[in-house]
Structure formats: C-alpha cells, structure tokens
Design an enzyme around this catalytic site. Structure first.
Site, PDB file in Angstrom:
ATOM      1  CE1 TYR A  15      11.071 -11.773   4.071  1.00 60.12           C
ATOM      2  CE2 TYR A  15      10.349 -13.363   2.332  1.00 60.12           C
ATOM      3  CZ  TYR A  15       9.974 -12.439   3.196  1.00 60.12           C
ATOM      4  OH  TYR A  15       8.732 -12.242   3.507  1.00 60.12           O
ATOM      5  CE  LYS A  46       9.564 -13.850   6.567  1.00 60.17           C
ATOM      6  NZ  LYS A  46       8.920 -13.308   7.752  1.00 60.17           N
TER       7      LYS A  46
HETATM    8  P1  NAP Z   1       6.214  -3.894   6.267  1.00 59.38           P
HETATM    9  O1  NAP Z   1       4.876  -3.227   5.673  1.00 59.38           O
HETATM   10  O2  NAP Z   1       7.484  -3.444   5.575  1.00 59.38           O
HETATM   11  O3  NAP Z   1       6.086  -3.825   7.909  1.00 59.38           O
HETATM   12  C1  NAP Z   1       7.160  -4.260   8.569  1.00 59.38           C
HETATM   13  C2  NAP Z   1       6.917  -4.184  10.070  1.00 59.38           C
HETATM   14  O4  NAP Z   1       7.919  -4.626  10.858  1.00 59.38           O
HETATM   15  C3  NAP Z   1       6.964  -2.612  10.473  1.00 59.38           C
HETATM   16  O5  NAP Z   1       5.931  -2.494  11.432  1.00 59.38           O
HETATM   17  C4  NAP Z   1       8.211  -2.557  10.883  1.00 59.38           C
HETATM   18  O6  NAP Z   1       8.435  -1.394  11.950  1.00 59.38           O
HETATM   19  C5  NAP Z   1       8.533  -3.768  11.780  1.00 59.38           C
HETATM   20  N1  NAP Z   1       9.886  -4.100  11.937  1.00 59.38           N
HETATM   21  C6  NAP Z   1      10.824  -4.305  10.984  1.00 59.38           C
HETATM   22  N2  NAP Z   1      11.898  -4.534  11.648  1.00 59.38           N
HETATM   23  C7  NAP Z   1      12.042  -4.682  13.110  1.00 59.38           C
HETATM   24  C8  NAP Z   1      12.674  -5.086  14.034  1.00 59.38           C
HETATM   25  N3  NAP Z   1      13.840  -5.120  14.048  1.00 59.38           N
HETATM   26  N4  NAP Z   1      11.866  -4.783  15.397  1.00 59.38           N
HETATM   27  C9  NAP Z   1      10.480  -4.499  15.454  1.00 59.38           C
HETATM   28  N5  NAP Z   1       9.866  -4.270  14.440  1.00 59.38           N
HETATM   29  C10 NAP Z   1      10.319  -4.418  13.356  1.00 59.38           C
HETATM   30  O7  NAP Z   1       6.075  -5.543   6.016  1.00 59.38           O
HETATM   31  P2  NAP Z   1       4.896  -6.411   5.789  1.00 59.38           P
HETATM   32  O8  NAP Z   1       4.800  -6.663   3.982  1.00 59.38           O
HETATM   33  O9  NAP Z   1       3.544  -6.095   6.380  1.00 59.38           O
HETATM   34  O10 NAP Z   1       5.480  -7.908   6.313  1.00 59.38           O
HETATM   35  C11 NAP Z   1       5.115  -8.458   7.597  1.00 59.38           C
HETATM   36  C12 NAP Z   1       5.378  -9.668   7.658  1.00 59.38           C
HETATM   37  O11 NAP Z   1       4.938 -10.626   6.465  1.00 59.38           O
HETATM   38  C13 NAP Z   1       6.891  -9.878   7.502  1.00 59.38           C
HETATM   39  O12 NAP Z   1       7.614 -11.024   8.125  1.00 59.38           O
HETATM   40  C14 NAP Z   1       7.123 -10.451   6.097  1.00 59.38           C
HETATM   41  O13 NAP Z   1       8.380 -11.007   5.736  1.00 59.38           O
HETATM   42  C15 NAP Z   1       5.866 -11.466   5.935  1.00 59.38           C
HETATM   43  N6  NAP Z   1       5.502 -11.493   4.468  1.00 59.38           N
HETATM   44  C16 NAP Z   1       4.986 -10.545   3.631  1.00 59.38           C
HETATM   45  C17 NAP Z   1       4.460 -10.611   2.548  1.00 59.38           C
HETATM   46  C18 NAP Z   1       3.997  -9.653   1.448  1.00 59.38           C
HETATM   47  O14 NAP Z   1       3.867  -9.856   0.433  1.00 59.38           O
HETATM   48  N7  NAP Z   1       4.009  -8.401   1.993  1.00 59.38           N
HETATM   49  C19 NAP Z   1       4.512 -12.005   2.167  1.00 59.38           C
HETATM   50  C20 NAP Z   1       5.017 -12.989   2.896  1.00 59.38           C
HETATM   51  C21 NAP Z   1       5.595 -12.720   4.162  1.00 59.38           C
HETATM   52  P3  NAP Z   1       8.495   0.201  11.603  1.00 59.38           P
HETATM   53  O15 NAP Z   1       7.134   0.703  11.087  1.00 59.38           O
HETATM   54  O16 NAP Z   1       8.996   0.737  12.958  1.00 59.38           O
HETATM   55  O17 NAP Z   1       9.577   0.042  10.533  1.00 59.38           O
END
Ligand code: NAP
Length: 248
Positions: free
Chosen positions: A155, A159
């Site tokens: 990861y 990133k």
């Molecule tokens: P999440 O709730 O797990 O949602 C992930 C989203 O990505 C879902 O809409 C999923 O679609 C979609 N997805 C996954 N694989 C895909 C693919 N191959 N093609 C198209 N869509 C895909 O994630 P989140 O926590 O909101 O995170 C969103 C972003 O922020 C990510 O890049 C993550 O690394 C980053 N981030 C998150 C955090 C945190 O604390 N949450 C911190 C830093 C960075 P489905 O609904 O169809 O599965």
C-alpha cells in the site's frame, strides 16, 4: 466555489471517501460519474442521494486496474457527455501483511488497483483534457505513502508511486491548463478503517495530535478546492488531511 457545467468522474465513488467526494462536487454543481467495481447497490445509492438533493449523477461500472475496461468506459463517458473536466482517482484497496510473508498476489492487487488504476484513468482523460485546455486531476494518496507503515509495504509503495505520478504528470500537463494534485488523508472513518480492531483504532488516535479520526467530508472539501477555478495556480501539490499526524 462553483462547478456548474463541469463533468466529474470519481473512481470508487460508491462508498466511503469517494461517496463524500461525489456528493460534495455534485452539491457545487458538477455532473458526477460515480464509478464502482463490485457493489452496484452502493453506487446506485450514491447517485440517488445526489439526485434527491437536486444534483446530476450517473453510475458506471469498470475495474480501474483493467486498461481495456477503463478505455471503454471513458470512451462511453465522453460519448455521453462530450467532455470530462475533473478526474478524481479515489478507488483503492488494502491487502496488508508483513513483507516476509506477503503474497505476490497481495502486492500485485494493491499496485494494480492503487497505482496502475490511476495511470489508466489519467491516460484516458489526458487527451480530451488537453484538447479542452482545461482539466483537474486529483489523486487520493495517503499519509502512508509519505511516512510508510509496518504491514503495508504494498500500500505504501503504491501510494508513494502515486505521488511521483502526480508530480510528473503535473509537469507534463501544466501548459495545457490542466492541474494535477493529490490529497493525502490520515486515518478517516470509512469501511477501510472500520475493519481495524478497537485496540488498533485507540492506538492510532493516540498518535494523532487532534486525537480523533477524520471525516470523509474533511477529505472531500480538500478535493473540492483543488478542482475549483480558485486553485488554477496550484499543481503538483498535496494537501495533508490528517489531524496533524504527519507534517510533510
Ligand atoms: P472504501 O470505503 O473501501 O471504498 C473503496 C472504493 O473503491 C469503493 O467504491 C470500491 O468500489 C472502489 N474500488 C475498489 N477497487 C476498485 C477497482 N478495481 N475499480 C473501481 N473501483 C474500485 O475506501 P475508502 O476508505 O473510502 O478509501 C478511498 C481512498 O482513500 C482509497 O484510495 C484509500 O487508499 C484512500 N485513503 C483512505 C484512508 C482511510 O482512512 N479510509 C486513509 C488514507 C487514504 P465497490 O463499492 O464496488 O467495492
């Protein structure tokens, strides 16, 4: 800030941070393409929430790690709307594990989605945005891409790669009126972090100067600024949204 008339594509717009970004941009007047890969119910619910609030949205299923699917989807979006003004590379996954035991599949899955997925989508919008002489690309990276994290080598590598990708493409596209930036969230309350145990969550909180996890709207607000006209002179930059846990 206003985004009236703009067409925005948000990858992984169905849930979590992506959903909040979709709602935020739609609320500012953008027509939002909500992408998802496996959960049509969640994507439809996001689009419905936008429409219920008086906004415009449509749902497109494609796997960002699959270049053929991405090319086909962006061709269709361009045919349907005539332009793409904003791309938010938000979709991302985790497959955590220590390096000594990390399976090659876990490495490949995370790099293919989190880094190659962004490459696929940026490549697909670059020509149309160059022709328009206006575009906004924002990628959601992570504090982990800057600081690293035990158990997340795949990861962190993806990133961190997104940071280099963003800076390079920012230099390539700057003369065409296209800005390319990133938002680096710390720990935000979503499905991704809800999967952590209460013990781990408490330990994380203790390392955050603000002593709490962020909200999805904290991230969406930073994205909204970067895609606005007001941010026209900002490119190759990263906004850290992390409660002070890392100051880069
Ligand atoms: P999440 O709730 O797990 O949602 C992930 C989203 O990505 C879902 O809409 C999923 O679609 C979609 N997805 C996954 N694989 C895909 C693919 N191959 N093609 C198209 N869509 C895909 O994630 P989140 O926590 O909101 O995170 C969103 C972003 O922020 C990510 O890049 C993550 O690394 C980053 N981030 C998150 C955090 C945190 O604390 N949450 C911190 C830093 C960075 P489905 O609904 O169809 O599965």
């Amino acid at each position: 800030m206003k985004l009236d008339g703009k067409i925005a594509v948000v990858t992984g717009g169905s849930r979590g941070i992506g959903k909040a970004i979709c709602l935020y941009l739609a609320n500012l007047g953008a027509t939002v393409v909500v992408n998802y890969v496996s959960r049509p119910d969640a994507a439809e619910a996001t689009a419905m929430a936008i429409k219920d609030a008086g906004g415009k949205a449509a749902v497109y299923q494609f796997d960002i790690s699959n270049s053929d699917q991405v090319q086909g989807a962006f061709k269709k979006i361009l045919a349907d709307y005539g332009r793409i003004d904003i791309l938010v590379n938000n979709a991302g996954i985790t497959r955590d594990g220590l390096i000594a035991t990390m399976k090659e599949e876990a490495w490949d899955a995370v790099l293919d989605t989190n880094l190659k997925g962004a490459f696929n989508c940026i490549k697909a919008v670059s020509r149309p945005m160059m022709k328009q002489r206006w575009g906004r690309i924002v990628s959601i990276t992570s504090v982990i891409g800057f600081a690293g994290n035990a158990g997340q080598a795949n990861y962190a590598a993806a990133k961190a790669g997104l940071i280099g990708l963003t800076r390079s493409v920012a230099k390539e596209l700057a003369s065409r009126g296209i800005t390319v930036n990133g938002v680096a969230p710390g720990y935000i309350e979503t499905d991704m972090t809800n999967a952590l145990s209460a013990e781990v969550t408490e330990k994380i909180k203790s390392e955050i100067p603000m002593n709490s996890l962020g909200s999805v709207d904290d991230v969406a607000a930073a994205v909204a600024y970067l895609v606005s006209d007001q941010a026209r002179y900002v490119t190759g930059q990263f906004i850290h949204v992390n409660g002070g846990m890392f100051m880069g």
